[in-house]
Design an enzyme around this catalytic site. Structure first.
Site, mmCIF file in Angstrom:
data_model
loop_
_atom_site.group_PDB
_atom_site.id
_atom_site.type_symbol
_atom_site.label_atom_id
_atom_site.label_comp_id
_atom_site.label_asym_id
_atom_site.label_seq_id
_atom_site.Cartn_x
_atom_site.Cartn_y
_atom_site.Cartn_z
ATOM 1 C CG ASP A 1 -10.414 -25.069 -29.130
ATOM 2 O OD1 ASP A 1 -10.908 -24.125 -29.892
ATOM 3 O OD2 ASP A 1 -9.659 -25.895 -30.071
ATOM 4 C CG PHE B 1 -11.863 -25.232 -34.620
ATOM 5 C CD1 PHE B 1 -11.291 -25.358 -33.441
ATOM 6 C CD2 PHE B 1 -11.795 -26.194 -35.226
ATOM 7 C CE1 PHE B 1 -10.401 -26.299 -33.220
ATOM 8 C CE2 PHE B 1 -11.162 -27.449 -35.018
ATOM 9 C CZ PHE B 1 -10.461 -27.352 -34.011
ATOM 10 C CD GLN C 1 -16.876 -23.576 -32.506
ATOM 11 O OE1 GLN C 1 -15.577 -24.378 -32.410
ATOM 12 N NE2 GLN C 1 -17.853 -24.195 -33.256
ATOM 13 C CE LYS D 1 -13.621 -28.039 -26.956
ATOM 14 N NZ LYS D 1 -13.391 -29.262 -27.672
ATOM 15 N N PRO E 1 -18.184 -23.731 -28.309
ATOM 16 C CG PRO E 1 -18.220 -25.975 -29.261
ATOM 17 C CD PRO E 1 -18.723 -24.459 -29.462
ATOM 18 N NE ARG F 1 -7.676 -36.850 -22.567
ATOM 19 C CZ ARG F 1 -6.181 -36.964 -22.378
ATOM 20 N NH1 ARG F 1 -5.841 -38.227 -21.827
ATOM 21 N NH2 ARG F 1 -5.383 -35.953 -22.385
#
Length: 292
Positions: free
Chosen positions: A238, A280, A276, A219, A236, A177
């Site tokens: 994931d 999550f 969301q 995302k 998002p 990253r």
DNA sequence: TGCCAGGGCTGGG
DNA sequence: CCCAGCCATGGC
């Protein structure tokens, strides 16, 4: 370390606010629980937050007479009930809301949010916290602190990250990253991407602007659009949300990615991003079943 | 130890 | 459009 000459306290008057759920729900990565308190950094201020019956007690290390930086971050003016009642009336969401009613969305600083979520890909939340701690210690500005044992640094600016080497970033455990974070910082410093102007774009244009950056797909773009810019429709997806959607909404057969995208774009209503976050947090915190 | 983690990119059907 | 493999690293 700098010892603060004066500190300040303030009561954020708010109800229906679950500070524990909000600060541990994987939207921000710099908060640490200390008993009943949460300690963290907002901008360049070290702050400790404590739930109280009348709201949230804040203790800032630096003297402070104006607190909009905090109420804006916490989004304490939001009337949660107005949002929850827009959710579709289904069992998964009802269970999720019942499990952590008072979970809120924060309003974070865009660059910190973007860099943090570029670091998040295929990382567990504890590892994301570790990476961010490392880059703050290494590149960030030391802050005024309440005592000698506390530690705190500002989040490094885009210019500070842009001026670092890939090897330095990799030494903060970023792995693959590292070049992505560096490229994002350089795009901002070069003026190729103006985050503040993204804020005022329509949702899809804003998302397109962010996904121009290498390492930023749908995302991560949606995380920034939701957690920093407050686009209420950003959703998002994931691995946890994917698991929730498949188990709770498509238990029979596996939907294609395209079908899932159409579903989340049309089903969850005007505050899909809030829905969301409830799903999550519910998926991540509910007691594991069938572990025997 | 092996699997998985708040993914994205690339190259192939 | 869909999928597999790869990327770096550490928790469990």
């Amino acid at each position: 370390m700098i010892a603060a000459a004066a500190a300040s306290t303030f009561l954020v008057s708010v109800h229906d606010y679950d500070l524990d759920a909000t600060l541990s729900s994987g939207q921000a990565f710099r908060w640490r629980r200390d008993g009943n308190n949460w300690e963290g950094v907002i901008g360049e201020r070290w702050v400790r937050l404590t739930p109280e019956p009348a709201g949230i007690r804040a203790f800032a290390a630096e003297s402070c007479t104006e607190w909009s930086w905090l109420t804006h971050y916490l989004q304490s003016e939001i009337v949660l009930d107005d949002i929850l009642k827009t959710f579709p009336k289904d069992l998964p969401l009802s269970e999720s809301v019942a499990a952590c009613r008072g979970l809120r969305l924060l309003r974070q600083e865009p660059w910190e949010c973007l860099a943090s979520f570029i670091c998040s890909s295929t990382k567990q939340i504890v590892q994301i916290q570790q990476i961010i701690d490392l880059i703050c210690q290494r590149f960030g500005k030391p802050l005024s602190l309440p005592n000698q044992t506390a530690r705190g640094f500002g989040f490094p600016s885009a210019a500070q990250i842009a001026g670092s080497s890939e090897a330095e970033l990799r030494s903060c455990k970023m792995g693959f990253r590292a070049p992505y974070v560096r490229a994002a910082a350089q795009a901002i410093v070069a003026g190729e991407l103006d985050l503040e102007s993204v804020r005022s774009l329509p949702y899809q244009e804003a998302r397109n602007a962010l996904t121009q950056l290498p390492g930023v797909g749908e995302k991560i773009a949606n995380c920034v659009l939701l957690f920093a810019f407050g686009f209420p429709e950003a959703f998002p997806v994931d691995v946890w949300i994917m698991k929730a959607l498949r188990q709770l909404y498509f238990p029979k057969r596996r939907p294609t990615p395209a079908r899932l995208r159409r579903f989340v774009a049309s089903y969850f209503g005007p505050h899909a991003g809030y829905a969301q976050q409830y799903l999550f947090h519910f998926m991540r915190t509910r007691r594991r079943v069938n572990v025997s």
